[in-house]
Scaffold this motif. Structure first.
Motif, PDB file in Angstrom:
ATOM      1  N   ASP A 248       0.685  -6.187   3.411  1.00  8.24           N
ATOM      2  CA  ASP A 248       0.339  -5.723   4.755  1.00  8.24           C
ATOM      3  C   ASP A 248      -0.901  -4.845   4.696  1.00  8.24           C
ATOM      4  OD1 ASP A 248       1.669  -3.495   3.543  1.00  8.24           O
ATOM      5  OD2 ASP A 248       2.078  -2.662   5.528  1.00  8.24           O
TER       6      ASP A 248
ATOM      7  N   GLY B   2       7.209  -2.099  -0.827  1.00 12.33           N
ATOM      8  CA  GLY B   2       7.568  -0.692  -0.782  1.00 12.33           C
ATOM      9  C   GLY B   2       8.555  -0.501   0.356  1.00 12.33           C
ATOM     10  N   MET B   3       8.899   0.730   0.633  1.00 13.65           N
ATOM     11  CA  MET B   3       9.812   0.997   1.760  1.00 13.65           C
ATOM     12  C   MET B   3       9.496   2.384   2.311  1.00 13.65           C
ATOM     13  SD  MET B   3      13.959   1.212   1.785  1.00 13.65           S
ATOM     14  CE  MET B   3      14.001   2.783   0.957  1.00 13.65           C
ATOM     15  N   GLY B   4       9.365   2.483   3.612  1.00 10.28           N
ATOM     16  CA  GLY B   4       9.135   3.777   4.252  1.00 10.28           C
ATOM     17  C   GLY B   4      10.459   4.490   4.499  1.00 10.28           C
TER      18      GLY B   4
ATOM     19  N   ASN C 283      -5.170  -0.195   2.840  1.00  8.01           N
ATOM     20  CA  ASN C 283      -4.528  -0.541   1.574  1.00  8.01           C
ATOM     21  C   ASN C 283      -5.537  -1.195   0.634  1.00  8.01           C
ATOM     22  OD1 ASN C 283      -2.119   0.500   2.457  1.00  8.01           O
ATOM     23  ND2 ASN C 283      -1.304  -1.466   3.183  1.00  8.01           N
TER      24      ASN C 283
ATOM     25  N   ARG D 164      -1.234  -3.283  12.827  1.00 12.61           N
ATOM     26  CA  ARG D 164      -1.106  -3.765  11.451  1.00 12.61           C
ATOM     27  C   ARG D 164      -1.207  -5.277  11.373  1.00 12.61           C
ATOM     28  NH1 ARG D 164       1.242  -0.096   7.569  1.00 12.61           N
ATOM     29  NH2 ARG D 164       1.326   1.958   8.546  1.00 12.61           N
TER      30      ARG D 164
ATOM     31  N   ARG E 125      -3.558  -2.159   7.418  1.00 15.83           N
ATOM     32  CA  ARG E 125      -3.920  -1.607   8.726  1.00 15.83           C
ATOM     33  C   ARG E 125      -5.136  -2.387   9.267  1.00 15.83           C
ATOM     34  NH1 ARG E 125      -1.838   2.421   5.705  1.00 15.83           N
ATOM     35  NH2 ARG E 125      -0.455   3.865   6.799  1.00 15.83           N
TER      36      ARG E 125
ATOM     37  N   LYS F 290      14.185   8.329  -0.860  1.00 13.57           N
ATOM     38  CA  LYS F 290      14.123   6.863  -0.704  1.00 13.57           C
ATOM     39  C   LYS F 290      15.423   6.224  -1.211  1.00 13.57           C
ATOM     40  CE  LYS F 290       9.737   6.059   0.728  1.00 13.57           C
ATOM     41  NZ  LYS F 290       8.580   5.540   0.040  1.00 13.57           N
TER      42      LYS F 290
ATOM     43  N   GLY G 105       0.844  -1.194   0.000  1.00 12.22           N
ATOM     44  CA  GLY G 105       0.000   0.000   0.000  1.00 12.22           C
ATOM     45  C   GLY G 105       0.874   1.237   0.000  1.00 12.22           C
ATOM     46  N   GLY G 106       0.394   2.285   0.639  1.00 11.59           N
ATOM     47  CA  GLY G 106       1.163   3.524   0.685  1.00 11.59           C
ATOM     48  C   GLY G 106       0.925   4.378  -0.543  1.00 11.59           C
ATOM     49  N   SER G 107       1.729   5.413  -0.688  1.00 10.15           N
ATOM     50  CA  SER G 107       1.495   6.391  -1.761  1.00 10.15           C
ATOM     51  C   SER G 107       2.178   6.009  -3.064  1.00 10.15           C
ATOM     52  CB  SER G 107       2.012   7.760  -1.306  1.00 10.15           C
ATOM     53  OG  SER G 107       3.362   7.632  -0.896  1.00 10.15           O
ATOM     54  N   THR G 108       3.166   5.136  -3.029  1.00 10.02           N
ATOM     55  CA  THR G 108       3.989   4.875  -4.214  1.00 10.02           C
ATOM     56  C   THR G 108       3.296   4.055  -5.321  1.00 10.02           C
ATOM     57  OG1 THR G 108       5.896   4.959  -2.743  1.00 10.02           O
ATOM     58  CG2 THR G 108       6.278   4.039  -4.932  1.00 10.02           C
TER      59      THR G 108
ATOM     60  N   PHE H 120       8.181  -2.820  11.073  1.00 11.94           N
ATOM     61  CA  PHE H 120       8.572  -1.480  11.529  1.00 11.94           C
ATOM     62  C   PHE H 120       9.691  -1.548  12.561  1.00 11.94           C
ATOM     63  CE2 PHE H 120       4.475  -0.399   9.775  1.00 11.94           C
ATOM     64  CZ  PHE H 120       4.629   0.907   9.353  1.00 11.94           C
TER      65      PHE H 120
ATOM     66  N   ALA I 191       6.764  -3.893   4.070  1.00 11.85           N
ATOM     67  CA  ALA I 191       5.539  -4.512   4.565  1.00 11.85           C
ATOM     68  C   ALA I 191       5.189  -3.769   5.868  1.00 11.85           C
ATOM     69  CB  ALA I 191       5.740  -6.010   4.748  1.00 11.85           C
TER      70      ALA I 191
END
Ligand SMILES: O=C1O[C@H](COP(=O)(O)O)[C@@H](O)[C@H](O)[C@H]1O
Length: 232
Positions: A69, A133-135, A81, A174, A71, A197, A42-45, A144, A141
């Motif tokens: 992954d 992805g990667m924060g 997601n 999560r 929420r 990133k 998920g996320g913005s990417t 964290f 995933a």
């Protein structure tokens, strides 16, 4: 296992090229076995990539899509997601794909993880495609830094399935597939965008603890080669 960096001039170029690569892999799996599977982040990417992939000619009715992954929020929550995938991937030609959500309407996140593990066990192993992805903190995933179940989730001997994670940077509790579930995908992709990133990736590739930057577990210990897709 080694990683390979694929750099693109723009996010749109990356989205198109990654969609072609993933479509080829899913089609090859369908030709070989009759079905294919993909777990996405998920996320913005991933939005543009999802939109491009949804237009590709694949026997989508034979494809199972899930999330790496999620929420612990239902699908109608804009932070899920699931909603991102619904709006951008389960569209166009991909509308006929089967989607297996990680969120389950259970009383506790632990119960949801147990139910999601049960449901996802119907998906063949290993995944044909995993898109990570990667924060900015080096999570991937829902692995964290400082996460409640981080060590267990990254332990290669933890069984395939979904585990819970709570962490300061994570917002809601999560649900995440374990490292063992993701690391052996036939096509294992790390999709990141932006100079920031790229700097985080360079740091992760240096020495240091996996617990500080959990993406290191994938970069260092995945048994499949990691295909890194990057655009500015
Ligand atoms: O929390 C999450 O973040 C990462 C990265 O998201 P981005 O917005 O920086 O692209 C994502 O890979 C993960 O699936 C998501 O749950």
């Amino acid at each position: 296992m080694a990683s390979t960096l694929h750099s693109f001039a723009s996010p749109a170029d990356l989205a198109g090229s990654l969609a072609d690569k993933v479509a080829d892999r899913l089609s090859a799996a369908i030709s070989a076995r009759g079905t294919a599977s993909i777990a996405v982040s998920g996320g913005s990417t991933p939005k543009a990539f999802f939109q491009a992939l949804s237009t590709r000619d694949i026997a989508w009715d034979k494809v199972t899509i899930t999330l790496v992954d999620e929420r612990f929020v239902p699908a109608d929550n804009p932070r899920s997601n699931h909603m991102l995938v619904d709006a951008n991937l389960l569209q166009n030609k991909a509308k006929s794909a089967r989607f297996v959500p990680l969120y389950q309407p259970a009383a506790t996140v632990e119960e949801a993880a147990r139910l999601a593990t049960e449901k996802s066990a119907e998906i063949g192993i290993p995944f044909d495609v995993v898109i990570l992805g990667m924060g900015g903190d080096g999570h991937t995933a829902s692995f964290f830094p400082g996460g409640s179940n981080l060590a267990t989730s990254l332990d290669a001997s933890t069984p395939r399935g979904i585990i819970t994670m709570e962490a300061e940077g994570a917002g809601e509790p999560r649900l995440t597939f374990t490292f063992s579930s993701l690391q052996d995908a036939a096509l294992l992709v790390l999709h990141i965008e932006g100079e920031g990133k790229k700097d985080v990736l360079a740091k992760a590739e240096g020495s240091g603890e996996e617990a500080d930057m959990p993406i290191r577990a994938i970069l260092r210990r995945a048994t499949s080669p990691v295909e890194i897709y990057w655009a500015p």
